[in-house]
Design a protein around this motif. Sequence first.
Motif, PDB file in Angstrom:
ATOM      1  N   PRO A  45      -7.220  -0.937  -5.724  1.00 58.05           N
ATOM      2  CA  PRO A  45      -6.152  -0.119  -5.165  1.00 58.05           C
ATOM      3  C   PRO A  45      -4.800  -0.397  -5.829  1.00 58.05           C
ATOM      4  O   PRO A  45      -4.527  -1.525  -6.250  1.00 58.05           O
ATOM      5  CB  PRO A  45      -6.127  -0.506  -3.688  1.00 58.05           C
ATOM      6  CG  PRO A  45      -6.782  -1.828  -3.606  1.00 58.05           C
ATOM      7  CD  PRO A  45      -7.740  -1.907  -4.757  1.00 58.05           C
ATOM      8  N   LEU A  46      -3.982   0.640  -5.910  1.00 58.96           N
ATOM      9  CA  LEU A  46      -2.654   0.563  -6.504  1.00 58.96           C
ATOM     10  C   LEU A  46      -1.614   0.812  -5.420  1.00 58.96           C
ATOM     11  O   LEU A  46      -1.702   1.805  -4.690  1.00 58.96           O
ATOM     12  CB  LEU A  46      -2.516   1.598  -7.623  1.00 58.96           C
ATOM     13  CG  LEU A  46      -1.144   1.773  -8.253  1.00 58.96           C
ATOM     14  CD1 LEU A  46      -0.645   0.480  -8.890  1.00 58.96           C
ATOM     15  CD2 LEU A  46      -1.186   2.902  -9.284  1.00 58.96           C
ATOM     16  N   TYR A  47      -0.636  -0.099  -5.315  1.00 55.02           N
ATOM     17  CA  TYR A  47       0.447   0.005  -4.342  1.00 55.02           C
ATOM     18  C   TYR A  47       1.773   0.037  -5.095  1.00 55.02           C
ATOM     19  O   TYR A  47       1.855  -0.444  -6.222  1.00 55.02           O
ATOM     20  CB  TYR A  47       0.428  -1.201  -3.398  1.00 55.02           C
ATOM     21  CG  TYR A  47      -0.843  -1.355  -2.631  1.00 55.02           C
ATOM     22  CD1 TYR A  47      -1.005  -0.761  -1.385  1.00 55.02           C
ATOM     23  CD2 TYR A  47      -1.904  -2.105  -3.135  1.00 55.02           C
ATOM     24  CE1 TYR A  47      -2.186  -0.906  -0.672  1.00 55.02           C
ATOM     25  CE2 TYR A  47      -3.078  -2.256  -2.421  1.00 55.02           C
ATOM     26  CZ  TYR A  47      -3.209  -1.656  -1.192  1.00 55.02           C
ATOM     27  OH  TYR A  47      -4.376  -1.801  -0.489  1.00 55.02           O
ATOM     28  N   PHE A  48       2.808   0.557  -4.425  1.00 54.92           N
ATOM     29  CA  PHE A  48       4.091   0.727  -5.101  1.00 54.92           C
ATOM     30  C   PHE A  48       5.210  -0.056  -4.431  1.00 54.92           C
ATOM     31  O   PHE A  48       5.406   0.038  -3.214  1.00 54.92           O
ATOM     32  CB  PHE A  48       4.448   2.212  -5.168  1.00 54.92           C
ATOM     33  CG  PHE A  48       3.457   2.999  -5.973  1.00 54.92           C
ATOM     34  CD1 PHE A  48       3.479   2.963  -7.347  1.00 54.92           C
ATOM     35  CD2 PHE A  48       2.477   3.738  -5.344  1.00 54.92           C
ATOM     36  CE1 PHE A  48       2.542   3.658  -8.096  1.00 54.92           C
ATOM     37  CE2 PHE A  48       1.542   4.446  -6.078  1.00 54.92           C
ATOM     38  CZ  PHE A  48       1.579   4.405  -7.456  1.00 54.92           C
ATOM     39  N   GLY A  49       5.916  -0.833  -5.231  1.00 53.05           N
ATOM     40  CA  GLY A  49       7.102  -1.546  -4.800  1.00 53.05           C
ATOM     41  C   GLY A  49       6.860  -2.613  -3.751  1.00 53.05           C
ATOM     42  O   GLY A  49       5.739  -2.960  -3.408  1.00 53.05           O
ATOM     43  N   ARG A  50       7.980  -3.131  -3.231  1.00 51.24           N
ATOM     44  CA  ARG A  50       7.907  -4.174  -2.201  1.00 51.24           C
ATOM     45  C   ARG A  50       7.236  -3.646  -0.925  1.00 51.24           C
ATOM     46  O   ARG A  50       6.559  -4.392  -0.241  1.00 51.24           O
ATOM     47  CB  ARG A  50       9.302  -4.678  -1.868  1.00 51.24           C
ATOM     48  CG  ARG A  50       9.881  -5.540  -2.933  1.00 51.24           C
ATOM     49  CD  ARG A  50      11.261  -6.021  -2.517  1.00 51.24           C
ATOM     50  NE  ARG A  50      11.769  -6.924  -3.511  1.00 51.24           N
ATOM     51  CZ  ARG A  50      12.436  -8.015  -3.225  1.00 51.24           C
ATOM     52  NH1 ARG A  50      12.678  -8.330  -1.974  1.00 51.24           N
ATOM     53  NH2 ARG A  50      12.871  -8.788  -4.179  1.00 51.24           N
ATOM     54  N   GLN A  51       7.473  -2.377  -0.654  1.00 57.57           N
ATOM     55  CA  GLN A  51       6.848  -1.787   0.538  1.00 57.57           C
ATOM     56  C   GLN A  51       5.331  -1.806   0.388  1.00 57.57           C
ATOM     57  O   GLN A  51       4.598  -2.087   1.340  1.00 57.57           O
ATOM     58  CB  GLN A  51       7.342  -0.364   0.754  1.00 57.57           C
ATOM     59  CG  GLN A  51       6.811   0.267   2.003  1.00 57.57           C
ATOM     60  CD  GLN A  51       7.352   1.675   2.211  1.00 57.57           C
ATOM     61  OE1 GLN A  51       7.976   2.255   1.337  1.00 57.57           O
ATOM     62  NE2 GLN A  51       7.106   2.222   3.376  1.00 57.57           N
ATOM     63  N   GLY A  52       4.840  -1.521  -0.777  1.00 55.22           N
ATOM     64  CA  GLY A  52       3.401  -1.571  -1.035  1.00 55.22           C
ATOM     65  C   GLY A  52       2.849  -2.976  -0.886  1.00 55.22           C
ATOM     66  O   GLY A  52       1.762  -3.176  -0.358  1.00 55.22           O
ATOM     67  N   LEU A  53       3.625  -3.963  -1.364  1.00 55.35           N
ATOM     68  CA  LEU A  53       3.202  -5.358  -1.223  1.00 55.35           C
ATOM     69  C   LEU A  53       3.129  -5.746   0.248  1.00 55.35           C
ATOM     70  O   LEU A  53       2.157  -6.351   0.691  1.00 55.35           O
ATOM     71  CB  LEU A  53       4.154  -6.284  -1.974  1.00 55.35           C
ATOM     72  CG  LEU A  53       3.859  -7.772  -1.895  1.00 55.35           C
ATOM     73  CD1 LEU A  53       2.491  -8.102  -2.471  1.00 55.35           C
ATOM     74  CD2 LEU A  53       4.953  -8.566  -2.608  1.00 55.35           C
ATOM     75  N   ALA A  54       4.131  -5.361   1.012  1.00 54.38           N
ATOM     76  CA  ALA A  54       4.142  -5.661   2.444  1.00 54.38           C
ATOM     77  C   ALA A  54       2.964  -4.982   3.157  1.00 54.38           C
ATOM     78  O   ALA A  54       2.332  -5.578   4.022  1.00 54.38           O
ATOM     79  CB  ALA A  54       5.448  -5.213   3.065  1.00 54.38           C
ATOM     80  N   GLN A  55       2.663  -3.762   2.764  1.00 54.91           N
ATOM     81  CA  GLN A  55       1.536  -3.024   3.334  1.00 54.91           C
ATOM     82  C   GLN A  55       0.225  -3.740   3.024  1.00 54.91           C
ATOM     83  O   GLN A  55      -0.627  -3.891   3.882  1.00 54.91           O
ATOM     84  CB  GLN A  55       1.492  -1.606   2.779  1.00 54.91           C
ATOM     85  CG  GLN A  55       0.318  -0.799   3.218  1.00 54.91           C
ATOM     86  CD  GLN A  55       0.233   0.545   2.471  1.00 54.91           C
ATOM     87  OE1 GLN A  55       1.105   0.896   1.686  1.00 54.91           O
ATOM     88  NE2 GLN A  55      -0.823   1.258   2.714  1.00 54.91           N
ATOM     89  N   TRP A  56       0.071  -4.192   1.807  1.00 61.07           N
ATOM     90  CA  TRP A  56      -1.156  -4.865   1.379  1.00 61.07           C
ATOM     91  C   TRP A  56      -1.348  -6.200   2.095  1.00 61.07           C
ATOM     92  O   TRP A  56      -2.457  -6.550   2.482  1.00 61.07           O
ATOM     93  CB  TRP A  56      -1.129  -5.085  -0.133  1.00 61.07           C
ATOM     94  CG  TRP A  56      -2.307  -5.833  -0.645  1.00 61.07           C
ATOM     95  CD1 TRP A  56      -3.580  -5.363  -0.805  1.00 61.07           C
ATOM     96  CD2 TRP A  56      -2.336  -7.202  -1.037  1.00 61.07           C
ATOM     97  NE1 TRP A  56      -4.399  -6.360  -1.295  1.00 61.07           N
ATOM     98  CE2 TRP A  56      -3.642  -7.500  -1.445  1.00 61.07           C
ATOM     99  CE3 TRP A  56      -1.383  -8.200  -1.089  1.00 61.07           C
ATOM    100  CZ2 TRP A  56      -4.019  -8.746  -1.898  1.00 61.07           C
ATOM    101  CZ3 TRP A  56      -1.746  -9.459  -1.551  1.00 61.07           C
ATOM    102  CH2 TRP A  56      -3.060  -9.716  -1.954  1.00 61.07           C
TER     103      TRP A  56
END
Length: 57
Positions: A45-56
Amino acid sequence: MQEIIFWGATGQAKILRECLKNSGLKLVALFDNNKNVTPPFADVPLYFGRQGLAQWQ
């Protein structure tokens, strides 16, 4: 098997994943600041930015 993530989902990610073979590491997520990046791997999976990191997390 230990898990690893990469920040950056372009050419270097492709090369680094290739280096992981037989290393005991498994790529489990990619992160990138550029929302226009196309996911390079169908199974990671690919996540975007700090928000993506927090989501992951």
